[in-house]
Design an enzyme around this catalytic site. Sequence first.
Site, PDB file in Angstrom:
ATOM      1  N   HIS A  56       1.024  -1.501  -0.181  1.00  0.00           N
ATOM      2  CA  HIS A  56       0.142  -0.046   0.273  1.00  0.00           C
ATOM      3  C   HIS A  56       0.534   0.742   0.133  1.00  0.00           C
ATOM      4  O   HIS A  56       1.108   1.275   0.896  1.00  0.00           O
ATOM      5  CB  HIS A  56      -0.847  -0.150   1.362  1.00  0.00           C
ATOM      6  CG  HIS A  56      -1.835   0.500   1.053  1.00  0.00           C
ATOM      7  ND1 HIS A  56      -3.145   1.232   1.158  1.00  0.00           N
ATOM      8  CD2 HIS A  56      -1.296   2.358   1.727  1.00  0.00           C
ATOM      9  CE1 HIS A  56      -3.528   2.237   0.834  1.00  0.00           C
ATOM     10  NE2 HIS A  56      -3.387   3.178   1.350  1.00  0.00           N
ATOM     11  N   HIS A  58       1.210   5.284  -1.721  1.00  0.00           N
ATOM     12  CA  HIS A  58       1.112   6.295  -2.746  1.00  0.00           C
ATOM     13  C   HIS A  58       2.411   7.157  -3.498  1.00  0.00           C
ATOM     14  O   HIS A  58       2.612   8.188  -3.330  1.00  0.00           O
ATOM     15  CB  HIS A  58       0.077   7.408  -1.905  1.00  0.00           C
ATOM     16  CG  HIS A  58      -1.000   6.840  -1.524  1.00  0.00           C
ATOM     17  ND1 HIS A  58      -2.292   7.587  -2.754  1.00  0.00           N
ATOM     18  CD2 HIS A  58      -1.497   6.494  -0.784  1.00  0.00           C
ATOM     19  CE1 HIS A  58      -3.112   6.691  -1.415  1.00  0.00           C
ATOM     20  NE2 HIS A  58      -2.494   5.531  -0.181  1.00  0.00           N
ATOM     21  N   GLN A 151      -9.500   9.762  -4.984  1.00  0.00           N
ATOM     22  CA  GLN A 151      -8.695   9.938  -3.131  1.00  0.00           C
ATOM     23  C   GLN A 151     -10.919  10.847  -3.478  1.00  0.00           C
ATOM     24  O   GLN A 151     -10.221  11.395  -1.790  1.00  0.00           O
ATOM     25  CB  GLN A 151      -7.749  11.297  -3.919  1.00  0.00           C
ATOM     26  CG  GLN A 151      -7.384  12.011  -2.958  1.00  0.00           C
ATOM     27  CD  GLN A 151      -7.095  11.176  -1.811  1.00  0.00           C
ATOM     28  OE1 GLN A 151      -5.854  11.118  -1.515  1.00  0.00           O
ATOM     29  NE2 GLN A 151      -7.880  11.226  -0.361  1.00  0.00           N
ATOM     30  N   HIS A 209      -9.171   2.113   0.608  1.00  0.00           N
ATOM     31  CA  HIS A 209      -9.612   2.264   1.536  1.00  0.00           C
ATOM     32  C   HIS A 209     -10.791   2.334   2.516  1.00  0.00           C
ATOM     33  O   HIS A 209     -11.652   2.384   1.915  1.00  0.00           O
ATOM     34  CB  HIS A 209      -9.248   4.028   1.159  1.00  0.00           C
ATOM     35  CG  HIS A 209      -7.721   4.471   0.999  1.00  0.00           C
ATOM     36  ND1 HIS A 209      -7.004   3.588  -0.565  1.00  0.00           N
ATOM     37  CD2 HIS A 209      -6.706   5.266   1.301  1.00  0.00           C
ATOM     38  CE1 HIS A 209      -5.841   4.135  -0.637  1.00  0.00           C
ATOM     39  NE2 HIS A 209      -5.216   5.214   0.020  1.00  0.00           N
ATOM     40  N   GLU A 212     -11.129   4.056   7.056  1.00  0.00           N
ATOM     41  CA  GLU A 212      -9.605   5.173   7.829  1.00  0.00           C
ATOM     42  C   GLU A 212     -10.522   5.798   8.916  1.00  0.00           C
ATOM     43  O   GLU A 212     -10.167   7.165   8.326  1.00  0.00           O
ATOM     44  CB  GLU A 212      -8.534   5.911   6.655  1.00  0.00           C
ATOM     45  CG  GLU A 212      -7.366   6.566   7.258  1.00  0.00           C
ATOM     46  CD  GLU A 212      -6.674   6.672   5.861  1.00  0.00           C
ATOM     47  OE1 GLU A 212      -5.552   6.417   6.447  1.00  0.00           O
ATOM     48  OE2 GLU A 212      -7.013   6.755   4.592  1.00  0.00           O
ATOM     49  N   ASP A 308       3.001   2.932   2.952  1.00  0.00           N
ATOM     50  CA  ASP A 308       2.128   3.962   2.687  1.00  0.00           C
ATOM     51  C   ASP A 308       2.239   5.683   2.232  1.00  0.00           C
ATOM     52  O   ASP A 308       1.644   5.881   0.718  1.00  0.00           O
ATOM     53  CB  ASP A 308       1.160   4.332   3.948  1.00  0.00           C
ATOM     54  CG  ASP A 308      -0.492   5.138   3.625  1.00  0.00           C
ATOM     55  OD1 ASP A 308      -0.804   5.600   2.376  1.00  0.00           O
ATOM     56  OD2 ASP A 308      -1.240   5.463   5.065  1.00  0.00           O
TER      57      ASP A 308
END
Length: 428
Positions: A56, A58, A151, A209, A212, A308
Site C-alpha cells: 500500500h 501513494h 481520492q 481505503h 480510515e 503508505d
Amino acid sequence: MDLIVRHATLPDGRRDVDIGIADGRFAAIQHGLPAKGAEEIDAGGRLVTPPFVDAHFHMDATLSLGLPRLNASGTLLEGIALWGELKPELTIDALVARAMAYCDMAVAQGLLAIRSHVDICDDRLLATEALLEVKRRVAPYLHLELVAFPQDGLLRSPSTKANLRRALDMGVDVVGGIPHFERTMADGATSIRWLCELAAERGLRVDMHCDESDDPLSRHIETLAAETIRCGLQGRVTGSHLTSMHSMDNYYVSKLLPLIAEAGVHAIANPLINITLQGRHDTYPKRRGMTRVPELLAAGVNVAFGHDCVMDPWYGLGSGDMLEVAHMGLHVAQMTSSTGVANCFEAVTTNAARVLGLDDYGIEPGKRADFVLLQAGDAYEAIRLKSTRLLVVRGGKVLARTPERRTSLNLAERAPELTLEFRPGSIS
C-alpha cells in the site's frame, strides 16, 4: 550455475543452505551444493529473504513534502486538502521525476514490488499517465502495480466514475475506493457495490481505503466483505487501513472477523501512518489507531503492512524501508513474541506478495531468483536492527550492493552467551 550463495540462513529457520541460480531462476536450494558457480557469494550465515513488498503506497504524492505547504495539524483531512491544493500545479515531468527517485530509493532497500494508489479525481488524469510511464520504465527491476483511486470519493463528482473507467482502460491494474469519504454512510455502501461489480465485470482485483477513521461506527469493511462474496471476488479484494476497527466494540468485531475471513478479504495496516494520523481528536487516553492485526491473523485473515506515504502531505518522514514499517507494526500491535516478530516479517514479504498475487515469488526451485541478503542472522535481528541490505538481486542479477555496517551490535559475534534463540513462527 550462474550464481551460488553459500552458507545462507532462510526465513523458515533453515541454516547453512546453498542457493544455486541459473538462467534467472532458483535452480537448487540445499546443504553442500556440489555445483560450481560463475560467481559465488559467502552469506556467512546471514539471512537471505525474498524481496520486500509494499502492499500500500501513494507514489503520485511521494517526495512532494512542503508543496504547497506543510501539514500544520498533522491530520488526514488536512493532508487531503493539501493534495487538493497541489493537484492543479502537477505536471507529468515532476510526477515522473519524483516517482523515479523513490523507485531508486526503494530498490536499494530491497523493495522490489509496490502497489501504488493513483488519484483519478483530476479529470486530466495526469498522475495516471505519469505513473503508467514510471511503471514502464521500472519494469526490468521493480514490479509496480497501480490502483485507480478516487481520492475525493467516487460519488462526490459527476466525472469520477468515467475517470475511473478511463484509468482502467489506460492500463491501471486494480479498482480502488474510499467509502468512508463519501458524503454519507449510504453513499459509501453504494460506492462499494458499484466498484465491486465493476471489478467483477473486468476480472480485476479490488483494494479500498476502508474505514480510515477513529469512528467505531464506520463499518464499510462489513459491506466490502459481503459484496466480495456476492460478486464472487474471494481472494481478490483488500481492505486497507481498517483503523476504525481499533475503536469498535469487541462484540461487533467478534462477528466481523469471521465475515472477513469467509470472504477471503486481505487486510493491510500501515503502521507508520495509522498511528500518526489517527487519534488526533483524542486527549488522553489516546488511541493508537492501527487495526487489530493479531486478531485478524488469528481469524485466518491474510494481513500485510504498507508504507503508505514517504515525504508527502500526510507524512513528512519515511525512506522506503519496509523493515522500519515492520519494526513500528511490531511495537504498535505489541507483537513481541517470536511468532509475532515472524508475522511482522511476513507482513512485509510473503503476506504482502499474496495481496498482490505474485505467483513467481519466494525462494523455491523454479521461482524467479529475486532475493535480498541482509546483515542479520534471522528475521528477529533484521527487524531489531533494520539491517543493511548487503545485496539486492532480481532475476539473478545484482541490482544493489551495500557495504557492511560495522557499528551495529551483533550479539552473536560479540557476546554469544547473550544471543537469543529465534524460533520462526509461521514464515513460509
